[in-house]
Scaffold this motif. Structure first.
Motif, PDB file in Angstrom:
ATOM      1  N   GLU A  20       0.835  -1.201   0.000  1.00 36.20           N
ATOM      2  CA  GLU A  20       0.000   0.000   0.000  1.00 36.20           C
ATOM      3  C   GLU A  20       0.875   1.260   0.000  1.00 36.20           C
ATOM      4  O   GLU A  20       0.607   2.210  -0.739  1.00 36.20           O
ATOM      5  CB  GLU A  20      -0.923  -0.021   1.212  1.00 36.20           C
ATOM      6  CG  GLU A  20      -2.085   0.919   1.100  1.00 36.20           C
ATOM      7  CD  GLU A  20      -3.123   0.658   2.183  1.00 36.20           C
ATOM      8  OE1 GLU A  20      -4.120   1.393   2.185  1.00 36.20           O
ATOM      9  OE2 GLU A  20      -2.950  -0.249   3.011  1.00 36.20           O
ATOM     10  N   HIS A  21       1.902   1.246   0.802  1.00 39.36           N
ATOM     11  CA  HIS A  21       2.853   2.357   0.873  1.00 39.36           C
ATOM     12  C   HIS A  21       3.564   2.529  -0.472  1.00 39.36           C
ATOM     13  O   HIS A  21       3.718   3.651  -0.972  1.00 39.36           O
ATOM     14  CB  HIS A  21       3.837   2.077   2.000  1.00 39.36           C
ATOM     15  CG  HIS A  21       4.697   3.216   2.389  1.00 39.36           C
ATOM     16  ND1 HIS A  21       5.699   3.099   3.303  1.00 39.36           N
ATOM     17  CD2 HIS A  21       4.747   4.512   1.987  1.00 39.36           C
ATOM     18  CE1 HIS A  21       6.314   4.250   3.444  1.00 39.36           C
ATOM     19  NE2 HIS A  21       5.753   5.128   2.661  1.00 39.36           N
ATOM     20  N   TYR A  73       2.452   1.613  -3.385  1.00 39.03           N
ATOM     21  CA  TYR A  73       1.457   2.086  -4.349  1.00 39.03           C
ATOM     22  C   TYR A  73       1.251   3.594  -4.237  1.00 39.03           C
ATOM     23  O   TYR A  73       1.245   4.308  -5.241  1.00 39.03           O
ATOM     24  CB  TYR A  73       0.147   1.328  -4.123  1.00 39.03           C
ATOM     25  CG  TYR A  73      -0.931   1.614  -5.123  1.00 39.03           C
ATOM     26  CD1 TYR A  73      -0.801   1.234  -6.449  1.00 39.03           C
ATOM     27  CD2 TYR A  73      -2.106   2.244  -4.738  1.00 39.03           C
ATOM     28  CE1 TYR A  73      -1.807   1.483  -7.374  1.00 39.03           C
ATOM     29  CE2 TYR A  73      -3.121   2.498  -5.654  1.00 39.03           C
ATOM     30  CZ  TYR A  73      -2.964   2.120  -6.966  1.00 39.03           C
ATOM     31  OH  TYR A  73      -3.956   2.365  -7.882  1.00 39.03           O
ATOM     32  N   LEU A  74       1.089   4.066  -2.997  1.00 43.04           N
ATOM     33  CA  LEU A  74       0.929   5.510  -2.770  1.00 43.04           C
ATOM     34  C   LEU A  74       2.115   6.285  -3.324  1.00 43.04           C
ATOM     35  O   LEU A  74       1.947   7.313  -3.983  1.00 43.04           O
ATOM     36  CB  LEU A  74       0.778   5.805  -1.274  1.00 43.04           C
ATOM     37  CG  LEU A  74      -0.602   5.604  -0.687  1.00 43.04           C
ATOM     38  CD1 LEU A  74      -0.529   5.630   0.838  1.00 43.04           C
ATOM     39  CD2 LEU A  74      -1.568   6.662  -1.196  1.00 43.04           C
ATOM     40  N   GLN A  82      -8.377  -0.923  -0.855  1.00 42.91           N
ATOM     41  CA  GLN A  82      -7.078  -0.282  -0.645  1.00 42.91           C
ATOM     42  C   GLN A  82      -6.734   0.657  -1.807  1.00 42.91           C
ATOM     43  O   GLN A  82      -6.271   1.775  -1.587  1.00 42.91           O
ATOM     44  CB  GLN A  82      -5.974  -1.327  -0.493  1.00 42.91           C
ATOM     45  CG  GLN A  82      -5.993  -2.070   0.826  1.00 42.91           C
ATOM     46  CD  GLN A  82      -4.978  -3.188   0.839  1.00 42.91           C
ATOM     47  OE1 GLN A  82      -4.966  -4.048  -0.050  1.00 42.91           O
ATOM     48  NE2 GLN A  82      -4.125  -3.189   1.848  1.00 42.91           N
ATOM     49  N   CYS A 102      -6.352   4.700  -1.427  1.00 44.18           N
ATOM     50  CA  CYS A 102      -5.094   5.352  -1.808  1.00 44.18           C
ATOM     51  C   CYS A 102      -5.355   6.482  -2.799  1.00 44.18           C
ATOM     52  O   CYS A 102      -4.843   7.603  -2.629  1.00 44.18           O
ATOM     53  CB  CYS A 102      -4.130   4.337  -2.432  1.00 44.18           C
ATOM     54  SG  CYS A 102      -3.392   3.189  -1.261  1.00 44.18           S
ATOM     55  N   LYS A 103      -6.149   6.198  -3.810  1.00 47.38           N
ATOM     56  CA  LYS A 103      -6.441   7.214  -4.825  1.00 47.38           C
ATOM     57  C   LYS A 103      -7.199   8.395  -4.223  1.00 47.38           C
ATOM     58  O   LYS A 103      -6.899   9.548  -4.522  1.00 47.38           O
ATOM     59  CB  LYS A 103      -7.227   6.602  -5.980  1.00 47.38           C
ATOM     60  CG  LYS A 103      -6.386   5.676  -6.846  1.00 47.38           C
ATOM     61  CD  LYS A 103      -7.198   5.077  -7.977  1.00 47.38           C
ATOM     62  CE  LYS A 103      -6.342   4.187  -8.851  1.00 47.38           C
ATOM     63  NZ  LYS A 103      -7.122   3.580  -9.955  1.00 47.38           N
TER      64      LYS A 103
END
Length: 80
Positions: free
Chosen positions: A7-8, A10-11, A44, A48-49
Motif C-alpha cells: 500500500e505504501h 502504491y501511494l 485499498q 489510496c487514490k
C-alpha cells in the motif's frame, strides 16, 4: 524513507507519477503503480487514490490561499 508494504509502495508510485518532471518518468511510475495493484484489494486502491486526491486538493487550496509576498517568499499568517 523505507517502504514497508504494498500500500505504501502504491501511494509512492502514484505520487511520483503526479510529480514526475516529464511524461516518460510519469509513465514509468504509473507502470510501477499498476504492477502493485494486483497485490491490493479494491478498497485499498480506492482509499489510496482518494487520499491522494484529497492531498492534491489541499495543496491546491493552500497555494491559492497563500498571501502575496516579496521576492516569492512565503510569510505565514495567523488567524484568531
Amino acid at each position: 524513507m523505507e517502504i514497508t508494504d504494498n500500500e505504501h509502495a502504491y501511494l509512492n508510485a502514484l505520487m511520483l507519477a503526479i510529480m514526475a518532471p516529464n511524461e516518460k518518468k510519469s509513465l514509468e511510475c504509473m507502470k510501477m503503480a499498476a504492477s502493485i495493484e494486483p497485490h491490493l484489494t479494491e478498497k485499498q486502491i480506492d482509499l489510496c487514490k482518494k487520499g491522494i486526491e484529497v492531498c492534491m486538493e489541499f495543496l491546491k487550496q493552500s497555494k491559492e490561499d497563500k498571501p502575496e509576498t516579496l521576492e516569492g517568499e512565503f510569510i505565514p499568517t495567523f488567524h484568531d
